[in-house]
Scaffold this motif. Sequence first.
Motif, short mmCIF file in Angstrom:
data_model
loop_
_atom_site.label_atom_id
_atom_site.label_comp_id
_atom_site.label_asym_id
_atom_site.label_seq_id
_atom_site.Cartn_x
_atom_site.Cartn_y
_atom_site.Cartn_z
N ALA A 277 10.96 3.27 -3.22
CA ALA A 277 10.51 1.69 -2.87
C ALA A 277 8.88 2.15 -1.69
CB ALA A 277 11.35 1.35 -2.08
N LYS A 278 8.57 3.03 -0.97
CA LYS A 278 7.62 3.37 -0.16
C LYS A 278 5.92 3.99 -0.59
CE LYS A 278 10.87 4.44 3.63
NZ LYS A 278 10.34 3.68 4.44
N LEU A 279 6.33 3.86 -2.07
CA LEU A 279 4.98 4.07 -2.56
C LEU A 279 3.98 2.89 -2.64
CD1 LEU A 279 6.23 5.48 -6.42
CD2 LEU A 279 4.60 6.99 -4.39
N ALA A 280 2.59 3.38 -2.96
CA ALA A 280 1.38 2.07 -2.46
C ALA A 280 1.62 1.81 -4.36
CB ALA A 280 0.24 2.70 -2.49
N ALA A 281 0.88 0.33 -4.62
CA ALA A 281 -0.05 -0.12 -6.00
C ALA A 281 -0.35 1.54 -6.88
CB ALA A 281 -0.42 -0.84 -5.62
N GLY A 282 -0.03 1.93 -7.90
CA GLY A 282 -0.20 3.04 -8.44
C GLY A 282 -0.29 5.04 -8.33
N GLY A 283 1.16 4.34 -7.46
CA GLY A 283 1.51 5.61 -6.88
C GLY A 283 2.14 6.48 -7.73
N THR A 284 2.76 7.72 -6.73
CA THR A 284 3.38 8.67 -7.96
C THR A 284 4.19 9.26 -6.84
OG1 THR A 284 1.44 8.96 -9.36
CG2 THR A 284 3.02 10.43 -9.28
N LEU A 285 5.87 8.98 -7.69
CA LEU A 285 7.08 9.53 -6.97
C LEU A 285 7.36 11.16 -8.14
CD1 LEU A 285 9.41 8.50 -5.31
CD2 LEU A 285 10.32 9.93 -7.39
#
Length: 307
Positions: A209-217
């Motif tokens: 839930a803490k990812l930025a838009a376009g981010g990757t986990l």
Amino acid sequence: MQRLIPTGDPARPAEFSRDAQPVPAADEALIRVQAFAPNRGETFLLEEPRPGLIPGKDVAGLVVQAAADGSGPSIGTRVVGHPAMGGWAEYVAVPTHSLAVLPDEISAVQAAALPLAGITALRLLRTAGAVTGQRVLLTGASGGVGHYLTELAAAAGAELTAVTATPARGERLRGLGAATIVHDVADARGPFDVVLESTGGADLPVALAKLAAGGTLIWFGQASRTPVTLDFFDFFAGPEAAVIRHFHYVGAPYGHDLATLVRLVASGRLHPEIGRVADWSQAAEVLVDLRERRIRGKAVLTTGTAR
């Protein structure tokens, strides 16, 4: 020769046994093991060992028989290696493509702490891509992989937030370059461009839930040993175009990555975090402490010939 084998007893997970010295394949060198490093994942395999399990993937020692095909180092060369198994022994056969030569300034104890954790950290960062200027969240940061990741990511220019259990471990990670230390993933202040997630359980959805838009986990571990439950409706309503990737470090050859790790240590740019060094006669106690997370960083066991 002597080797450690699983017992199936959680209180004493391994014991000595006599075994024949391994016969190397044509592309393998025979190594006299001076030091080896058990990994926490291996301690889980010892709880209910499958038949034929012969642990040991991180070793350092001396070449006593060069590969018959002419590849790899010559007799007498000090090396670090990453065999598929069998490294908790006096001798192990290792493919030459999974060996790297050690300079005099790196001890067998330091070298044994490198393979699985170091290779994992290198390959994770390659998977994450260019992290210079990126905000990166790392969970489970106080383990062997976490220490290497922290130092390598910080050196690459990432702004790293490390999640670790205690202030003392947090201070060590700060010394390795972490910009921010938190003791619960819920306290990490996002958004993050990259999340490197190793604990699973309840932490993964919080980190996601803490990812930025376009981010990757990038999901590379399950240290909590607790299943993950994801609500994909929440995910779809969250960061736009975010990505979840599963990661596993496996994929020989390992020699190039081992040589990279050796070079970084020799030049003072990477510092193995070794929380325990003991003779391999104390293996059972060390394995229990490693499993129960009572050791910070890596544990290394010596066979009596390490330097």
